[in-house]
Every structure is written in structure tokens, then in C-alpha cells.
Motif scaffolding. Structure first.
Motif, short mmCIF file in Angstrom:
data_model
loop_
_atom_site.label_atom_id
_atom_site.label_comp_id
_atom_site.label_asym_id
_atom_site.label_seq_id
_atom_site.Cartn_x
_atom_site.Cartn_y
_atom_site.Cartn_z
N ARG A 286 -60.82 42.38 -59.64
CA ARG A 286 -60.94 41.20 -60.30
C ARG A 286 -59.91 40.16 -60.84
NH1 ARG A 286 -63.65 42.65 -65.69
NH2 ARG A 286 -61.69 43.13 -66.44
N SER A 287 -58.84 41.11 -60.82
CA SER A 287 -57.26 41.29 -61.27
C SER A 287 -56.87 40.19 -60.30
CB SER A 287 -56.92 41.91 -61.81
OG SER A 287 -55.98 42.07 -62.40
N GLN A 288 -57.00 40.83 -59.48
CA GLN A 288 -56.47 40.21 -58.40
C GLN A 288 -56.57 38.94 -57.23
OE1 GLN A 288 -54.51 43.33 -54.95
NE2 GLN A 288 -56.77 44.42 -56.32
N SER A 289 -58.06 38.56 -57.96
CA SER A 289 -58.39 37.14 -57.39
C SER A 289 -58.03 36.42 -58.01
CB SER A 289 -60.19 37.43 -57.75
OG SER A 289 -60.23 37.63 -58.70
N GLU A 290 -57.33 36.66 -59.23
CA GLU A 290 -56.94 35.32 -59.78
C GLU A 290 -55.23 35.49 -59.66
OE1 GLU A 290 -59.21 37.36 -64.39
OE2 GLU A 290 -56.97 37.23 -63.75
N ILE A 291 -55.31 35.93 -58.93
CA ILE A 291 -53.23 35.37 -58.37
C ILE A 291 -53.75 34.94 -57.07
CG2 ILE A 291 -51.64 36.56 -57.43
CD1 ILE A 291 -52.52 39.71 -58.52
N PRO A 292 -53.20 33.74 -56.93
CA PRO A 292 -52.79 32.95 -55.76
C PRO A 292 -52.92 33.25 -54.53
CG PRO A 292 -52.23 31.80 -57.75
CD PRO A 292 -52.91 32.29 -58.13
N VAL A 293 -52.03 34.14 -54.76
CA VAL A 293 -51.92 35.08 -52.77
C VAL A 293 -52.91 36.31 -52.74
CG1 VAL A 293 -49.03 34.68 -53.11
CG2 VAL A 293 -49.75 36.61 -53.92
N GLY A 294 -53.91 36.79 -53.76
CA GLY A 294 -54.86 37.74 -53.65
C GLY A 294 -54.53 38.67 -53.89
N ARG A 295 -52.88 39.02 -53.79
CA ARG A 295 -53.58 40.62 -54.34
C ARG A 295 -51.72 40.95 -55.09
NH1 ARG A 295 -47.68 41.51 -51.76
NH2 ARG A 295 -47.25 39.56 -50.79
N TYR A 296 -51.84 41.84 -55.55
CA TYR A 296 -50.98 42.35 -56.19
C TYR A 296 -49.56 42.31 -55.44
CZ TYR A 296 -53.98 44.51 -59.74
OH TYR A 296 -54.96 44.68 -60.80
#
Length: 258
Positions: free
Chosen positions: A211-221
């Protein structure tokens, strides 16, 4: 690209793990001799040996003001510092209404005053040589406050104000002063937050991380290596005209225009 910093010397605070280690490794790859610190000297020395023969490890507790001068005296044997990276562990989560004065004093010492003291000792030589790079690792919380991270929101903002002012004072001497603002990167601290959220919600750590990574535009940490690359560029010869900047390294997560 040759960053033009081969043969320089750097001090990376908190360089024995996480983002600090990513920075230390990136600088060492450019031919920089790196002194790195950690609370445990044996662990810091081990990391230094893994980074390369030009690296050295030292112990330093940034929360202890009496440790700063003895450490800097020991550091003199390493050589004159050209690149200073201010980096330390993040403070524990707290609600703004719950923070008492003792907590503020302790965190201000570790997060702000310790870095200022080190800058004050190393800056004169940088100005005299007309070359210096001061880089602080902060957080995107100075642009968009993060709920429950009260100390980070407040104290990193205080450091940002001081560094922005300092940047204008020393630029003419060839010294640049910049900040890096990490977002969500693959570090132990991020994993710790995910574990806390997973426990409170009764879900798996993997669910929270996804869920956290889905909020990041690039899609990952992001990775410590990617973060280190940004620091190496700010330390470079090519970045001589960049100062007073707070650069997010967050995969586009921070939506603030400024």
C-alpha cells in the motif's frame, strides 16, 4: 561522468548503515576517502573495511555534546575534510500534544546542535581552501509534515532554516550547503514503521508495504544506492552552482510545489 572529487576527503555521519552507508559507498566509488561514523566503533570499522582501503570508521554519539570535540580531534589523523554529510537516526514518533521539554532538548541536541558544532569546526578550512560541500540528510517532512513525526517535522525544519542562511554566507568562498530530503526508501526505519502499522491494523507487513509503495508515483521504495548517487552529485565539481537547495529524493511522493 567524472564528478571531479577523486582524492577529496569526506566525513559521513551515521555512515555505517542505511542512507548514510549508501552515501559513503557512492562517494568512495568516486575516489573519495571516506570517514564514517556509527555509535559502535567496531561496526563502523567493519563497514569501512567493506567499502574500501581509503575508508575509516569511527564511533560517535551525536546525542552526546561532550563527544564532538574529542571525535574531531581524532578525525584530524584522517585528514582535512572537504565534504561533510550531516546524517543521523530519525526521532521516535510522537504526537505534538504529548512532547515534553526534556524530549525536545535531547532531540534538538542530537538533530540540530551536534551538526552545527561539527560545521563550525570544519567550515573555516573549507573556506580557506575555497572548496567545501556540506550536505544534510533531512526529510520531506520539512515540506509536508508527516503525522506523528513531530520532532522530525519541527527540528529538521529548524536545521533547514539555518542551512539556507549559511548557504548565502559561504557561497562566495566556494562552499555549497544543500539538503537531501528522503521519502520512502528501503531502510530499516521504513521497515520498522511498516511493522508498527501492520501490528496496529492487524494485517501483514507485506500488505502495508504494498500500500505504501502504491502511493509513490514510481511505484516502489528507493534504494540507499540511489540516494547516495544524489549526494555524490551534490558533492561534485559539476554542482558548484547549486547551493541552498532542499532536494527531495522520494520518487515523486512529495506533491508540494516548493
Amino acid at each position: 561522468m567524472d564528478l571531479g572529487i577523486g582524492g577529496r576527503r569526506a566525513l559521513v555521519l551515521g555512515g555505517s548503515k542505511g542512507l548514510g552507508r549508501g552515501i559513503a559507498e557512492a562517494l568512495a566509488a568516486e575516489g573519495v576517502a571516506v570517514a564514517l561514523t556509527g555509535r559502535n566503533e567496531e561496526a563502523a570499522m567493519k563497514v569501512a573495511s567493506e567499502i574500501g582501503p581509503a575508508a575509516a570508521g569511527f564511533s560517535l554519539d551525536l546525542a552526546n555534546p561532550e563527544a564532538i570535540d574529542p571525535f574531531l580531534n581524532r578525525l584530524a589523523t584522517f585528514g582535512t575534510i572537504d565534504i561533510l554529510v550531516l546524517n543521523g537516526g530519525g526521532p521516535p514518533p510522537t504526537l505534538a500534544a504529548d512532547v515534553d521539554s526534556e524530549f525536545w532538548r535531547a532531540q534538538f541536541e542530537a538533530m540540530v546542535l551536534s551538526g552545527m558544532r561539527i560545521v563550525h569546526r570544519l567550515l573555516p578550512a573549507m573556506r580557506a581552501r575555497r572548496f567545501g560541500r556540506i550536505i544534510a540528510v533531512a526529510s520531506t517532512s520539512i515540506r509536508e509534515p508527516i503525522p506523528s513525526l513531530t520532532a522530525s517535522n519541527a527540528l529538521r525544519s529548524a536545521l533547514a532554516g539555518w542551512m539556507k542562511t549559511l548557504a548565502g554566507e559561504v557561497a562566495v568562498d566556494g562552499v555549497t550547503v544543500n539538503m537531501l530530503l528522503p521519502g520512502r526508501l528501503a531502510t530499516d526505519r521504513t521497515l520498522s514503521f511498516n511493522r508498527t502499522d501492520a501490528a496496529s491494523e492487524g494485517v501483514s507487513v507485506e500488505t502495508v508495504a504494498a500500500r505504501s509503495q502504491s502511493e509513490i508515483p514510481v511505484g516502489r521504495y528507493g534504494t540507499p544506492a540511489e540516494f547516495g548517487a544524489a549526494a555524490a552529485f551534490l558533492a561534485s565539481r559539476q554542482a558548484a552552482y547549486i547551493t541552498g537547495v532542499a532536494l527531495p529524493v522520494d520518487g515523486g511522493l512529495c506533491r508540494s510545489m516548493l
